[in-house]
Design a protein around this motif. Structure first.
Motif, PDB file in Angstrom:
ATOM      1  N   ILE A  96       0.841  -1.192   0.000  1.00 55.55           N
ATOM      2  CA  ILE A  96       0.000   0.000   0.000  1.00 55.55           C
ATOM      3  C   ILE A  96       0.881   1.248   0.000  1.00 55.55           C
ATOM      4  CG2 ILE A  96      -1.754   1.309   1.264  1.00 55.55           C
ATOM      5  CD1 ILE A  96      -2.781  -1.330   2.373  1.00 55.55           C
ATOM      6  N   ARG A  97       0.520   2.197  -0.841  1.00 53.78           N
ATOM      7  CA  ARG A  97       1.267   3.454  -0.934  1.00 53.78           C
ATOM      8  C   ARG A  97       0.346   4.625  -0.608  1.00 53.78           C
ATOM      9  NH1 ARG A  97       4.246   0.050  -0.815  1.00 53.78           N
ATOM     10  NH2 ARG A  97       5.966  -0.535  -2.233  1.00 53.78           N
ATOM     11  N   ARG A  98       0.926   5.619   0.059  1.00 56.05           N
ATOM     12  CA  ARG A  98       0.240   6.897   0.314  1.00 56.05           C
ATOM     13  C   ARG A  98       0.701   7.893  -0.737  1.00 56.05           C
ATOM     14  NH1 ARG A  98       1.563  11.343   4.409  1.00 56.05           N
ATOM     15  NH2 ARG A  98      -0.430  12.367   4.886  1.00 56.05           N
ATOM     16  N   LEU A  99      -0.253   8.408  -1.471  1.00 57.29           N
ATOM     17  CA  LEU A  99       0.043   9.308  -2.578  1.00 57.29           C
ATOM     18  C   LEU A  99      -0.501  10.693  -2.242  1.00 57.29           C
ATOM     19  CD1 LEU A  99       1.062   9.545  -5.545  1.00 57.29           C
ATOM     20  CD2 LEU A  99      -1.233   8.874  -6.265  1.00 57.29           C
ATOM     21  N   LEU A 100       0.370  11.702  -2.266  1.00 54.70           N
ATOM     22  CA  LEU A 100      -0.027  13.085  -2.018  1.00 54.70           C
ATOM     23  C   LEU A 100       0.084  13.871  -3.312  1.00 54.70           C
ATOM     24  CD1 LEU A 100       1.707  13.836   1.418  1.00 54.70           C
ATOM     25  CD2 LEU A 100      -0.590  12.944   0.980  1.00 54.70           C
ATOM     26  N   ILE A 101      -0.978  14.591  -3.653  1.00 54.46           N
ATOM     27  CA  ILE A 101      -1.023  15.374  -4.884  1.00 54.46           C
ATOM     28  C   ILE A 101      -1.480  16.791  -4.547  1.00 54.46           C
ATOM     29  CG2 ILE A 101      -2.120  15.639  -7.134  1.00 54.46           C
ATOM     30  CD1 ILE A 101      -2.401  12.618  -7.266  1.00 54.46           C
ATOM     31  N   LYS A 102      -0.691  17.762  -4.956  1.00 57.45           N
ATOM     32  CA  LYS A 102      -1.056  19.167  -4.763  1.00 57.45           C
ATOM     33  C   LYS A 102      -1.775  19.647  -6.017  1.00 57.45           C
ATOM     34  CE  LYS A 102       0.780  23.720  -3.552  1.00 57.45           C
ATOM     35  NZ  LYS A 102       2.010  24.510  -3.225  1.00 57.45           N
ATOM     36  N   VAL A 103      -3.012  20.116  -5.853  1.00 56.30           N
ATOM     37  CA  VAL A 103      -3.801  20.585  -6.989  1.00 56.30           C
ATOM     38  C   VAL A 103      -3.641  22.095  -7.147  1.00 56.30           C
ATOM     39  CG1 VAL A 103      -5.499  18.738  -6.989  1.00 56.30           C
ATOM     40  CG2 VAL A 103      -5.816  20.689  -5.471  1.00 56.30           C
ATOM     41  N   SER A 104      -3.900  22.568  -8.371  1.00 57.86           N
ATOM     42  CA  SER A 104      -3.712  23.989  -8.657  1.00 57.86           C
ATOM     43  C   SER A 104      -4.633  24.854  -7.813  1.00 57.86           C
ATOM     44  CB  SER A 104      -3.956  24.254 -10.152  1.00 57.86           C
ATOM     45  OG  SER A 104      -5.221  23.732 -10.552  1.00 57.86           O
ATOM     46  N   LYS A 105      -5.824  24.363  -7.530  1.00 57.22           N
ATOM     47  CA  LYS A 105      -6.737  25.023  -6.597  1.00 57.22           C
ATOM     48  C   LYS A 105      -7.587  23.936  -5.949  1.00 57.22           C
ATOM     49  CE  LYS A 105      -8.509  27.704  -9.665  1.00 57.22           C
ATOM     50  NZ  LYS A 105      -9.369  28.714 -10.333  1.00 57.22           N
ATOM     51  N   PRO A 106      -8.013  24.163  -4.693  1.00 61.40           N
ATOM     52  CA  PRO A 106      -8.768  23.111  -3.992  1.00 61.40           C
ATOM     53  C   PRO A 106      -9.991  22.663  -4.771  1.00 61.40           C
ATOM     54  CG  PRO A 106      -8.135  24.868  -2.475  1.00 61.40           C
ATOM     55  CD  PRO A 106      -7.797  25.359  -3.852  1.00 61.40           C
ATOM     56  N   ILE A 107     -10.269  21.355  -4.706  1.00 60.69           N
ATOM     57  CA  ILE A 107     -11.461  20.776  -5.327  1.00 60.69           C
ATOM     58  C   ILE A 107     -12.544  20.641  -4.262  1.00 60.69           C
ATOM     59  CG2 ILE A 107     -12.419  18.684  -6.376  1.00 60.69           C
ATOM     60  CD1 ILE A 107      -9.820  18.250  -7.783  1.00 60.69           C
ATOM     61  N   ALA A 108     -13.721  21.180  -4.559  1.00 57.51           N
ATOM     62  CA  ALA A 108     -14.833  21.057  -3.623  1.00 57.51           C
ATOM     63  C   ALA A 108     -15.339  19.624  -3.626  1.00 57.51           C
ATOM     64  CB  ALA A 108     -15.952  22.022  -4.000  1.00 57.51           C
ATOM     65  N   PHE A 109     -15.457  19.036  -2.440  1.00 61.72           N
ATOM     66  CA  PHE A 109     -16.022  17.693  -2.302  1.00 61.72           C
ATOM     67  C   PHE A 109     -16.526  17.512  -0.887  1.00 61.72           C
ATOM     68  CE2 PHE A 109     -11.624  17.161  -0.940  1.00 61.72           C
ATOM     69  CZ  PHE A 109     -11.692  16.271   0.116  1.00 61.72           C
ATOM     70  N   SER A 110     -17.262  16.448  -0.667  1.00 68.34           N
ATOM     71  CA  SER A 110     -17.722  16.101   0.668  1.00 68.34           C
ATOM     72  C   SER A 110     -16.920  14.908   1.165  1.00 68.34           C
ATOM     73  CB  SER A 110     -19.216  15.757   0.655  1.00 68.34           C
ATOM     74  OG  SER A 110     -19.992  16.892   0.355  1.00 68.34           O
ATOM     75  N   PRO A 111     -16.636  14.834   2.482  1.00 68.53           N
ATOM     76  CA  PRO A 111     -15.866  13.706   3.009  1.00 68.53           C
ATOM     77  C   PRO A 111     -16.469  12.370   2.618  1.00 68.53           C
ATOM     78  CG  PRO A 111     -16.114  15.393   4.695  1.00 68.53           C
ATOM     79  CD  PRO A 111     -16.984  15.814   3.539  1.00 68.53           C
ATOM     80  N   GLY A 112     -15.629  11.489   2.060  1.00 71.34           N
ATOM     81  CA  GLY A 112     -16.087  10.180   1.615  1.00 71.34           C
ATOM     82  C   GLY A 112     -16.143  10.037   0.105  1.00 71.34           C
TER      83      GLY A 112
END
Length: 328
Positions: free
Chosen positions: A113-129
């Motif tokens: 299992i790998r933890r992948l971190l990605i920085k986006v150009s601007k935050p993406i609106a979403f709901s937890p889950g």
């Protein structure tokens, strides 16, 4: 033509042949939606009476005697009908979008299992889950759930390395920090609801923990006082990860109870043996009045869903997302 909308008990007017979601939006009926293409599943509602045209199947569906669940964005109204929209007070609208991102970290969480971190150009609106589609290259695209909270510019994903898995093999052997990716979403209907309906049952299989972590983190951040029972099911010690995060959440939310259930090779002093459904069966005679968030393999999601319904949980309070592992 009239459409009766329940539980709002509102009658809205619509032209025959109109798209159901468009009719609901035009009448300002609270309704969750995102992708508008039938992929995300967020705009699911129920036709209680009448017939509609299912655009996805291109045929009319008589709905007498069946559940009547449809996706509003893919449904066309052909005659007067009655529509039940789920929890209008919990409606969320996150218009799906595409964002550029840069890989900032690839870290091991467990053997496979790998933890992948990605920085986006601007935050993406979403709901937890919820989850997004990540395009690492035009030929390497897969859906992954966010483990972090909304509003953060760095998104966290947990990747299960599959034997001969084309995309996960690419992540493990070729993806590098600094690589550019494209992210589209959000998708998924198993997002956190904030209405206090009772205890929360959160069930994760393997890297389904990412979605469940986001839900629990969201509940804690929102100050929800609901008791939370989190069940993490893994097949062997090779899949065990995230215990430090769960301990931290338990310290900030005293009513969180964590149950780790291992199918084989478990240390009986720390983990339970067997399946998560067996543990839930043993722990809870009834789930009436509860709300559930379930994320993992299709067999685990299906068996947990059937168990929860059998123990009295209302279907409207059961939010599940199945991960279909792909080895191509």
């Amino acid at each position: 033509m009239d459409i009766l909308v329940q539980p709002l008990n509102r009658v809205i007017r619509a032209t025959p042949g109109v798209n159901l979601l468009e009719a609901l939006r035009a009448a300002q009926v609270p309704m969750s939606y995102s992708c508008l293409s039938g992929r995300c599943g967020i705009c699911r509602c129920r036709v209680i009476d009448g017939e509609v045209l299912d655009g996805g199947r291109e045929q009319q569906r008589p709905l007498d005697g069946v559940d009547g669940g449809v996706l509003a964005c893919q449904t066309y109204v052909t005659e007067p009908c009655t529509i039940e929209v789920p929890a209008p007070e919990e409606a969320v609208v996150h218009q799906a979008r595409v964002a550029k991102g840069v890989v900032t970290a690839i870290e091991p969480l467990a053997a496979d299992i790998r933890r992948l971190l990605i920085k986006v150009s601007k935050p993406i609106a979403f709901s937890p889950g919820q989850y997004v589609q990540i395009a690492f290259t035009p030929a390497h695209i897969r859906p992954y759930s966010m483990a972090n909270l909304p509003g953060q510019q760095v998104l966290e994903f947990h990747v299960q390395l599959m034997p001969k898995g084309r995309v996960s093999h690419y992540i493990a052997t070729q993806l590098k920090v600094g690589d550019s990716v494209k992210i589209s979403g959000p998708l998924g209907a198993a997002y956190l609801r904030h209405q206090p309906v009772g205890p929360l049952l959160c069930v994760a299989g393997g890297t389904g923990l990412a979605s469940v972590l986001s839900v629990v983190r969201g509940a804690v951040a929102a100050g929800m006082s609901n008791p939370i029972h989190l069940y993490l099911g893994v097949r062997s010690p090779r899949e065990m990860y995230g215990l430090a995060w769960l301990d931290q959440l338990r310290s900030t939310h005293p009513s969180l109870q964590v149950h780790v259930v291992m199918a084989s090779g478990a240390d009986v002093h720390q983990q339970r043996r067997g399946l998560v459904t067996q543990a839930i069966e043993q722990d809870h005679p009834s789930l009436q009045g509860w709300q559930a968030y379930v994320c993992g393999s299709p067999p685990m999601v299906e068996s947990t869903t059937l168990l929860a319904l059998r123990k009295g949980m209302e279907a409207v309070h059961l939010h599940a997302e199945a991960f279909y592992m792909q080895a191509d």
